[in-house]
Design an enzyme around this catalytic site. Structure first.
Site, PDB file in Angstrom:
ATOM      1  CG  ASP A   1     -15.635  22.370 -66.011  1.00  0.00           C
ATOM      2  OD1 ASP A   1     -15.788  22.779 -67.173  1.00  0.00           O
ATOM      3  OD2 ASP A   1     -16.259  22.826 -65.031  1.00  0.00           O
TER       4      ASP A   1
ATOM      5  CE  LYS B   1     -20.158  26.399 -69.722  1.00  0.00           C
ATOM      6  NZ  LYS B   1     -19.249  26.274 -68.585  1.00  0.00           N
TER       7      LYS B   1
ATOM      8  CD  GLN C   1     -19.761  28.796 -65.908  1.00  0.00           C
ATOM      9  OE1 GLN C   1     -20.035  27.654 -66.280  1.00  0.00           O
ATOM     10  NE2 GLN C   1     -19.052  29.620 -66.659  1.00  0.00           N
TER      11      GLN C   1
HETATM   12  N1  L34 Z   1     -16.454  25.461 -64.380  1.00  0.00           N
HETATM   13  N2  L34 Z   1     -16.230  27.588 -65.256  1.00  0.00           N
HETATM   14  C1  L34 Z   1     -16.256  26.249 -65.442  1.00  0.00           C
HETATM   15  N3  L34 Z   1     -16.101  25.689 -66.661  1.00  0.00           N
HETATM   16  C2  L34 Z   1     -15.897  26.459 -67.767  1.00  0.00           C
HETATM   17  O1  L34 Z   1     -15.686  25.898 -68.952  1.00  0.00           O
HETATM   18  C3  L34 Z   1     -15.887  27.854 -67.612  1.00  0.00           C
HETATM   19  N4  L34 Z   1     -15.758  28.706 -68.686  1.00  0.00           N
HETATM   20  C4  L34 Z   1     -15.027  29.959 -68.494  1.00  0.00           C
HETATM   21  C5  L34 Z   1     -15.608  30.656 -67.254  1.00  0.00           C
HETATM   22  N5  L34 Z   1     -15.910  29.743 -66.178  1.00  0.00           N
HETATM   23  C6  L34 Z   1     -16.038  28.403 -66.326  1.00  0.00           C
HETATM   24  C7  L34 Z   1     -16.728  28.894 -69.610  1.00  0.00           C
HETATM   25  O2  L34 Z   1     -17.682  28.154 -69.733  1.00  0.00           O
HETATM   26  C8  L34 Z   1     -15.348  30.703 -69.777  1.00  0.00           C
HETATM   27  N6  L34 Z   1     -16.484  29.997 -70.357  1.00  0.00           N
HETATM   28  C9  L34 Z   1     -17.247  30.442 -71.456  1.00  0.00           C
HETATM   29  C10 L34 Z   1     -18.271  29.688 -72.019  1.00  0.00           C
HETATM   30  C11 L34 Z   1     -19.016  30.165 -73.080  1.00  0.00           C
HETATM   31  C12 L34 Z   1     -18.771  31.385 -73.617  1.00  0.00           C
HETATM   32  C13 L34 Z   1     -17.771  32.145 -73.084  1.00  0.00           C
HETATM   33  C14 L34 Z   1     -17.006  31.681 -72.016  1.00  0.00           C
HETATM   34  C15 L34 Z   1     -19.617  31.892 -74.731  1.00  0.00           C
HETATM   35  O3  L34 Z   1     -20.685  31.388 -74.966  1.00  0.00           O
HETATM   36  N7  L34 Z   1     -19.190  32.936 -75.437  1.00  0.00           N
HETATM   37  C16 L34 Z   1     -19.894  33.560 -76.546  1.00  0.00           C
HETATM   38  C17 L34 Z   1     -20.427  34.935 -76.233  1.00  0.00           C
HETATM   39  C18 L34 Z   1     -20.982  35.090 -74.873  1.00  0.00           C
HETATM   40  C19 L34 Z   1     -21.551  36.478 -74.587  1.00  0.00           C
HETATM   41  O4  L34 Z   1     -22.415  36.916 -75.366  1.00  0.00           O
HETATM   42  O5  L34 Z   1     -21.114  37.110 -73.612  1.00  0.00           O
HETATM   43  C20 L34 Z   1     -18.913  33.734 -77.690  1.00  0.00           C
HETATM   44  O6  L34 Z   1     -19.361  33.794 -78.832  1.00  0.00           O
HETATM   45  O7  L34 Z   1     -17.706  33.843 -77.420  1.00  0.00           O
END
Ligand code: L34
Length: 284
Positions: A119, A52, A96
């Site tokens: 959010d 983020k 988060q």
């Molecule tokens: N308050 N909490 C709040 N807001 C959110 O919007 C979230 N979420 C979920 C968990 N808790 C939260 C997220 O940000 C899930 N989530 C989230 C954000 C980004 C990614 C995954 C989940 C992400 O960047 N995923 C990458 C790979 C990450 C890795 O290498 O582990 C992807 O390509 O899917």
């Protein structure tokens, strides 16, 4: 063979647009600012929060990270949120999730000013979404919709099935699909004949939180399959809620993990933060 909808590519296009609009705001002396609060040392949360912050830098936003210890008290956390609610340079506040067990998640969400709730978790924003009157859409469901739009997939009258009923994904996901005139079914752990219901879905959203839960026998030939899950498989490798290998040949469109919904969630967070900055500066 399914077409793979790349969250990496779609999110890059969204961020490009946001970068342009951010430049326009900066020309007016406005710099959008996002505050991200992370409590404790959950390694997955750390990765997401880092992503983020990177996205903020990429589109030109100011980001502030508040990394609090796992032993932070409810009063300390609420105190920080109050401070950020009043801080002029901060347009969006995000705490988060999940929080350590001793903290009251609901109270924390309630404490964030709805105007800075990028959010869209605050009850007043959730209520606004129900009646179609809102500023912010919840990032993950909005990201899924954006992926459908990127391929001009029209869900009007279609059978859309969401597996999972969380406040963060399942429930708002169903609502956004309903807003686009889909016929929506929400399935969960108590659903009878899950396989039967899923295999009738034109559009299937998996938000269960279990690795490779959706298998080919649950998917209709030609279905659009959207994978919200982020799990580790038996080898510690990142995987979704969908068994990609077996489902991909049956689907018409499918989203990968990683590089699917995750990056879209972050792009939608940028979109909400931009909107928050505009609203708070009386633009449009
Ligand atoms: N308050 N909490 C709040 N807001 C959110 O919007 C979230 N979420 C979920 C968990 N808790 C939260 C997220 O940000 C899930 N989530 C989230 C954000 C980004 C990614 C995954 C989940 C992400 O960047 N995923 C990458 C790979 C990450 C890795 O290498 O582990 C992807 O390509 O899917």
């Amino acid at each position: 063979m399914a077409k793979i909808i790349s969250g990496k590519e779609v999110s890059a296009a969204v961020r490009e647009q946001i970068r342009k609009e951010c430049d326009e705001l900066k020309a007016k002396g406005i710099a959008p600012g996002l505050a991200v609060i992370i409590v404790g040392d959950d390694p997955a949360s750390r990765v997401y929060v880092n992503n983020k912050k990177k996205a903020c830098a990429d589109v030109g936003f100011v980001s502030e990270e508040y990394a609090l210890g796992a032993d932070t008290t409810q009063e300390e956390l609420l105190g920080l949120i109050r401070e950020l609610n009043n801080k002029k340079e901060i347009n969006g506040i995000l705490c988060q999730l999940p929080l350590p067990a001793h903290l009251d998640e609901k109270a924390v969400i309630n404490a964030i000013s709805p105007l800075k709730d990028v959010d869209a978790f605050h009850p007043s924003n959730v209520g606004g979404i129900m009646i179609g009157d809102y500023n912010f859409l919840p990032c993950t469901p909005a990201g899924v919709m954006e992926m459908l739009h990127s391929e001009n997939i029209d869900i009007t009258g279609k059978n859309c099935v969401v597996i999972g009923r969380s406040n963060i994904v399942g429930k708002p996901m169903a609502m956004l699909m309903l807003h686009e005139n889909a016929t929506v079914t929400i399935c969960h752990s108590r659903t009878q004949d899950l396989k039967g219901i899923c295999s009738k879905a034109d559009v299937l959203v998996a938000a269960v939180g279990r690795p490779k839960f959706v298998t080919a026998d649950m998917v209709k030939e030609g279905a659009v399959v959207l994978d919200v899950g982020i799990n580790r498989d038996e080898n510690g490798k990142l995987c979704g809620d969908v068994d990609f290998e077996s489902v991909e040949p049956k689907a018409s469109y499918i989203t990968p993990v990683p590089g699917g919904v995750g990056p879209m969630t972050i792009a939608m967070l940028m979109k909400n933060t931009l909107k928050a900055a505009k609203i708070q500066n009386d633009i449009r």
